[in-house]
Design a protein around this motif. Structure first.
Motif, PDB file in Angstrom:
ATOM      1  N   TRP A 174       0.832  -1.202   0.000  1.00  0.00           N
ATOM      2  CA  TRP A 174       0.000   0.000   0.000  1.00  0.00           C
ATOM      3  C   TRP A 174       0.866   1.251   0.000  1.00  0.00           C
ATOM      4  O   TRP A 174       1.928   1.280   0.624  1.00  0.00           O
ATOM      5  CB  TRP A 174      -0.884   0.027   1.250  1.00  0.00           C
ATOM      6  CG  TRP A 174      -1.983  -0.981   1.203  1.00  0.00           C
ATOM      7  CD1 TRP A 174      -1.911  -2.290   1.540  1.00  0.00           C
ATOM      8  CD2 TRP A 174      -3.324  -0.747   0.757  1.00  0.00           C
ATOM      9  NE1 TRP A 174      -3.134  -2.912   1.346  1.00  0.00           N
ATOM     10  CE2 TRP A 174      -4.017  -1.973   0.863  1.00  0.00           C
ATOM     11  CE3 TRP A 174      -4.005   0.366   0.280  1.00  0.00           C
ATOM     12  CZ2 TRP A 174      -5.357  -2.111   0.510  1.00  0.00           C
ATOM     13  CZ3 TRP A 174      -5.342   0.242  -0.070  1.00  0.00           C
ATOM     14  CH2 TRP A 174      -6.010  -0.996   0.057  1.00  0.00           C
ATOM     15  N   GLY A 175       0.380   2.257  -0.702  1.00  0.00           N
ATOM     16  CA  GLY A 175       1.004   3.567  -0.633  1.00  0.00           C
ATOM     17  C   GLY A 175       0.506   4.330   0.572  1.00  0.00           C
ATOM     18  O   GLY A 175      -0.382   3.880   1.307  1.00  0.00           O
ATOM     19  N   GLN A 176       1.046   5.525   0.767  1.00  0.00           N
ATOM     20  CA  GLN A 176       0.772   6.296   1.970  1.00  0.00           C
ATOM     21  C   GLN A 176      -0.506   7.121   1.891  1.00  0.00           C
ATOM     22  O   GLN A 176      -0.946   7.636   2.902  1.00  0.00           O
ATOM     23  CB  GLN A 176       1.949   7.244   2.274  1.00  0.00           C
ATOM     24  CG  GLN A 176       1.937   8.561   1.518  1.00  0.00           C
ATOM     25  CD  GLN A 176       2.266   8.419   0.038  1.00  0.00           C
ATOM     26  OE1 GLN A 176       2.484   7.344  -0.485  1.00  0.00           O
ATOM     27  NE2 GLN A 176       2.300   9.554  -0.646  1.00  0.00           N
ATOM     28  N   GLY A 177      -1.094   7.238   0.735  1.00  0.00           N
ATOM     29  CA  GLY A 177      -2.320   8.012   0.599  1.00  0.00           C
ATOM     30  C   GLY A 177      -2.072   9.432   0.164  1.00  0.00           C
ATOM     31  O   GLY A 177      -1.076  10.060   0.527  1.00  0.00           O
ATOM     32  N   THR A 178      -3.000   9.945  -0.614  1.00  0.00           N
ATOM     33  CA  THR A 178      -2.953  11.335  -1.043  1.00  0.00           C
ATOM     34  C   THR A 178      -4.362  11.908  -0.923  1.00  0.00           C
ATOM     35  O   THR A 178      -5.338  11.268  -1.312  1.00  0.00           O
ATOM     36  CB  THR A 178      -2.393  11.454  -2.486  1.00  0.00           C
ATOM     37  OG1 THR A 178      -2.262  12.830  -2.842  1.00  0.00           O
ATOM     38  CG2 THR A 178      -3.266  10.745  -3.512  1.00  0.00           C
ATOM     39  N   LEU A 179      -4.469  13.101  -0.358  1.00  0.00           N
ATOM     40  CA  LEU A 179      -5.768  13.682  -0.042  1.00  0.00           C
ATOM     41  C   LEU A 179      -6.364  14.400  -1.244  1.00  0.00           C
ATOM     42  O   LEU A 179      -5.708  15.240  -1.863  1.00  0.00           O
ATOM     43  CB  LEU A 179      -5.636  14.665   1.126  1.00  0.00           C
ATOM     44  CG  LEU A 179      -6.902  15.413   1.549  1.00  0.00           C
ATOM     45  CD1 LEU A 179      -7.981  14.444   2.029  1.00  0.00           C
ATOM     46  CD2 LEU A 179      -6.567  16.436   2.628  1.00  0.00           C
ATOM     47  N   VAL A 180      -7.597  14.061  -1.542  1.00  0.00           N
ATOM     48  CA  VAL A 180      -8.366  14.748  -2.577  1.00  0.00           C
ATOM     49  C   VAL A 180      -9.544  15.442  -1.898  1.00  0.00           C
ATOM     50  O   VAL A 180     -10.344  14.786  -1.216  1.00  0.00           O
ATOM     51  CB  VAL A 180      -8.873  13.755  -3.638  1.00  0.00           C
ATOM     52  CG1 VAL A 180      -9.844  14.440  -4.603  1.00  0.00           C
ATOM     53  CG2 VAL A 180      -7.700  13.156  -4.400  1.00  0.00           C
ATOM     54  N   THR A 181      -9.634  16.746  -2.081  1.00  0.00           N
ATOM     55  CA  THR A 181     -10.722  17.516  -1.498  1.00  0.00           C
ATOM     56  C   THR A 181     -11.461  18.225  -2.613  1.00  0.00           C
ATOM     57  O   THR A 181     -10.846  18.976  -3.388  1.00  0.00           O
ATOM     58  CB  THR A 181     -10.200  18.543  -0.485  1.00  0.00           C
ATOM     59  OG1 THR A 181      -9.433  17.879   0.527  1.00  0.00           O
ATOM     60  CG2 THR A 181     -11.364  19.272   0.180  1.00  0.00           C
ATOM     61  N   VAL A 182     -12.754  17.976  -2.703  1.00  0.00           N
ATOM     62  CA  VAL A 182     -13.577  18.599  -3.734  1.00  0.00           C
ATOM     63  C   VAL A 182     -14.553  19.542  -3.050  1.00  0.00           C
ATOM     64  O   VAL A 182     -15.356  19.128  -2.217  1.00  0.00           O
ATOM     65  CB  VAL A 182     -14.338  17.549  -4.549  1.00  0.00           C
ATOM     66  CG1 VAL A 182     -15.116  18.227  -5.682  1.00  0.00           C
ATOM     67  CG2 VAL A 182     -13.374  16.515  -5.114  1.00  0.00           C
ATOM     68  N   SER A 183     -14.464  20.816  -3.399  1.00  0.00           N
ATOM     69  CA  SER A 183     -15.350  21.804  -2.803  1.00  0.00           C
ATOM     70  C   SER A 183     -16.570  22.003  -3.698  1.00  0.00           C
ATOM     71  O   SER A 183     -16.456  22.050  -4.924  1.00  0.00           O
ATOM     72  CB  SER A 183     -14.621  23.128  -2.606  1.00  0.00           C
ATOM     73  OG  SER A 183     -14.233  23.672  -3.849  1.00  0.00           O
TER      74      SER A 183
END
Length: 128
Positions: free
Chosen positions: A118-127
């Motif tokens: 697994w990778g460490q994750g990347t945050l996606v934020t949609v407003s």
């Protein structure tokens, strides 16, 4: 083996982002690479996967007309192109690699425990 996810960020509804997952460390023969996401207070959810060697793909129903998973030619990097993003797509996105199995085993492909790295994750934020 390290998976490095990148490309997350803040985007307005209707916008696009492109996530990448690079595989580093010792060589590993992936059979399936997938993207999962986890929103606050929710369980980790399957998003998309791509199989070796024929590049077969599998998508979560709610993203299949908006997201595209692909492999970069000549490398083990997998990308997730996300278009027409919506507020409900907001989450931490994780890439993962499975060294056994087949993308045709759909239930397994959509199950986090089927993946070895697994990778460490990347945050996606949609407003909205």
């Amino acid at each position: 083996v390290q998976l490095q996810a990148s490309g997350g960020g803040l985007v307005m509804a209707g916008g696009s982002l492109r996530l990448s997952c690079a595989v580093g460390g010792r060589a590993v023969s992936s059979r399936v690479m997938g993207w999962f996401r986890q929103a606050p207070g929710k369980e980790r959810e399957f998003v998309a996967a791509i199989g070796w060697p024929d590049d077969s793909t599998l998508y979560l129903e709610s993203v299949k007309d908006r997201f595209t998973i692909s492999k970069e030619s000549g490398s083990s990097t997998v990308t997730l192109q996300m278009d027409n993003l919506q507020a409900e797509d907001t989450a931490v996105y994780y890439c993962a690699a499975a060294t056994s199995g087949s993308i045709r085993w759909m239930v397994a492909t959509m199950t986090p425990s089927s993946y070895d790295y697994w990778g460490q994750g990347t945050l996606v934020t949609v407003s909205s």
